[in-house]
Design a protein around this motif. Structure first.
Motif, PDB file in Angstrom:
ATOM      1  N   LYS A 173      30.601  27.252  42.161  1.00  0.00           N
ATOM      2  CA  LYS A 173      31.284  28.531  41.969  1.00  0.00           C
ATOM      3  C   LYS A 173      32.187  28.780  43.162  1.00  0.00           C
ATOM      4  O   LYS A 173      31.737  28.840  44.299  1.00  0.00           O
ATOM      5  CB  LYS A 173      30.279  29.668  41.834  1.00  0.00           C
ATOM      6  N   TRP A 217      36.309  25.611  42.338  1.00  0.00           N
ATOM      7  CA  TRP A 217      35.353  25.669  41.240  1.00  0.00           C
ATOM      8  C   TRP A 217      35.219  24.265  40.663  1.00  0.00           C
ATOM      9  O   TRP A 217      36.187  23.513  40.604  1.00  0.00           O
ATOM     10  CB  TRP A 217      35.876  26.547  40.112  1.00  0.00           C
ATOM     11  N   VAL A 252      37.356  30.674  34.082  1.00  0.00           N
ATOM     12  CA  VAL A 252      36.166  29.833  33.931  1.00  0.00           C
ATOM     13  C   VAL A 252      35.223  30.418  32.882  1.00  0.00           C
ATOM     14  O   VAL A 252      34.677  29.690  32.048  1.00  0.00           O
ATOM     15  CB  VAL A 252      35.450  29.647  35.291  1.00  0.00           C
ATOM     16  N   SER A 253      35.039  31.717  32.904  1.00  0.00           N
ATOM     17  CA  SER A 253      34.185  32.363  31.913  1.00  0.00           C
ATOM     18  C   SER A 253      34.706  32.135  30.499  1.00  0.00           C
ATOM     19  O   SER A 253      33.941  31.798  29.586  1.00  0.00           O
ATOM     20  CB  SER A 253      34.086  33.859  32.206  1.00  0.00           C
ATOM     21  N   VAL A 261      33.698  22.877  37.019  1.00  0.00           N
ATOM     22  CA  VAL A 261      33.107  23.198  35.721  1.00  0.00           C
ATOM     23  C   VAL A 261      32.885  21.880  34.981  1.00  0.00           C
ATOM     24  O   VAL A 261      33.808  21.079  34.847  1.00  0.00           O
ATOM     25  CB  VAL A 261      34.035  24.116  34.898  1.00  0.00           C
ATOM     26  N   ILE A 296      40.501  25.326  40.285  1.00  0.00           N
ATOM     27  CA  ILE A 296      39.528  24.978  39.256  1.00  0.00           C
ATOM     28  C   ILE A 296      39.644  23.492  38.926  1.00  0.00           C
ATOM     29  O   ILE A 296      40.725  22.997  38.609  1.00  0.00           O
ATOM     30  CB  ILE A 296      39.742  25.820  37.985  1.00  0.00           C
ATOM     31  N   THR A 308      34.149  28.363  29.482  1.00  0.00           N
ATOM     32  CA  THR A 308      32.769  28.031  29.122  1.00  0.00           C
ATOM     33  C   THR A 308      32.374  28.655  27.783  1.00  0.00           C
ATOM     34  O   THR A 308      31.710  28.017  26.971  1.00  0.00           O
ATOM     35  CB  THR A 308      31.782  28.448  30.226  1.00  0.00           C
ATOM     36  N   SER A 323      40.404  33.328  38.640  1.00  0.00           N
ATOM     37  CA  SER A 323      39.657  32.099  38.411  1.00  0.00           C
ATOM     38  C   SER A 323      38.344  32.353  37.682  1.00  0.00           C
ATOM     39  O   SER A 323      37.977  31.608  36.773  1.00  0.00           O
ATOM     40  CB  SER A 323      39.383  31.387  39.737  1.00  0.00           C
ATOM     41  N   ASP A 324      37.623  33.402  38.075  1.00  0.00           N
ATOM     42  CA  ASP A 324      36.332  33.665  37.431  1.00  0.00           C
ATOM     43  C   ASP A 324      36.496  34.003  35.957  1.00  0.00           C
ATOM     44  O   ASP A 324      35.681  33.599  35.114  1.00  0.00           O
ATOM     45  CB  ASP A 324      35.549  34.745  38.161  1.00  0.00           C
ATOM     46  N   ASP A 340      36.315  34.034  43.374  1.00  0.00           N
ATOM     47  CA  ASP A 340      36.522  34.743  42.114  1.00  0.00           C
ATOM     48  C   ASP A 340      37.994  34.952  41.802  1.00  0.00           C
ATOM     49  O   ASP A 340      38.421  34.818  40.665  1.00  0.00           O
ATOM     50  CB  ASP A 340      35.830  36.109  42.139  1.00  0.00           C
ATOM     51  N   VAL A 344      28.876  25.797  35.124  1.00  0.00           N
ATOM     52  CA  VAL A 344      29.551  25.925  36.413  1.00  0.00           C
ATOM     53  C   VAL A 344      28.696  25.174  37.430  1.00  0.00           C
ATOM     54  O   VAL A 344      27.557  25.550  37.688  1.00  0.00           O
ATOM     55  CB  VAL A 344      29.727  27.400  36.815  1.00  0.00           C
ATOM     56  N   ASP A 371      36.729  26.925  48.510  1.00  0.00           N
ATOM     57  CA  ASP A 371      36.639  27.936  47.457  1.00  0.00           C
ATOM     58  C   ASP A 371      36.869  27.368  46.063  1.00  0.00           C
ATOM     59  O   ASP A 371      37.088  28.111  45.119  1.00  0.00           O
ATOM     60  CB  ASP A 371      37.674  29.047  47.701  1.00  0.00           C
TER      61      ASP A 371
END
Length: 117
Positions: free
Chosen positions: A28, A95, A9-10, A97, A36, A13, A5-6, A31, A25, A93
């Motif tokens: 958060k 996310w 998302v990175s 965005v 999401i 973005t 997921s991290d 990870d 974000v 947990d």
């Protein structure tokens, strides 16, 4: 193997910023495997919320991909906040965005894309 997921998302973005849009974000999550949600904000102040598509939409060969569906379309911010609050009760947990782009189709794979999205 499904991408973390991290990392997803990175990458999301960075792609939005690279195209001249805005991304942040807001929440958060986990990870490794947090669900999401993507909030698309429009210039008129309305918002659309995308979340993970139900497993029934995902074919066996695509099980490692992230597929999204529109949960709310062009609504006031309060409606989105209420839905995220309900989702967070079940999945702490997750996310969230936020992005500001005109068309979401370049950034997310949608289960049932709408021509206006």
């Amino acid at each position: 193997m499904r991408i973390r997921s991290d990392i997803f998302v990175s990458a999301l973005t960075r792609r939005v910023f690279n195209d001249g849009g805005y991304a942040a974000v807001v929440i958060k999550g986990s990870d490794a495997a947090g669900a999401i949600f993507v909030l698309q904000r429009f210039r008129d102040g309305l918002e659309t919320l995308y979340g993970p598509a139900p497993q029934a939409f995902i074919q066996a060969e695509d099980r490692d991909d992230r597929l999204f569906e529109a949960r709310l379309a062009r609504v006031e911010a309060e409606a989105v906040e209420a839905l995220i609050a309900r989702e967070a009760k079940f999945d702490s947990d997750l996310w969230l965005v936020e992005i500001e782009v005109e068309r979401i189709g370049d950034y997310l794979e949608l289960a049932a894309p709408s021509p206006s999205l």
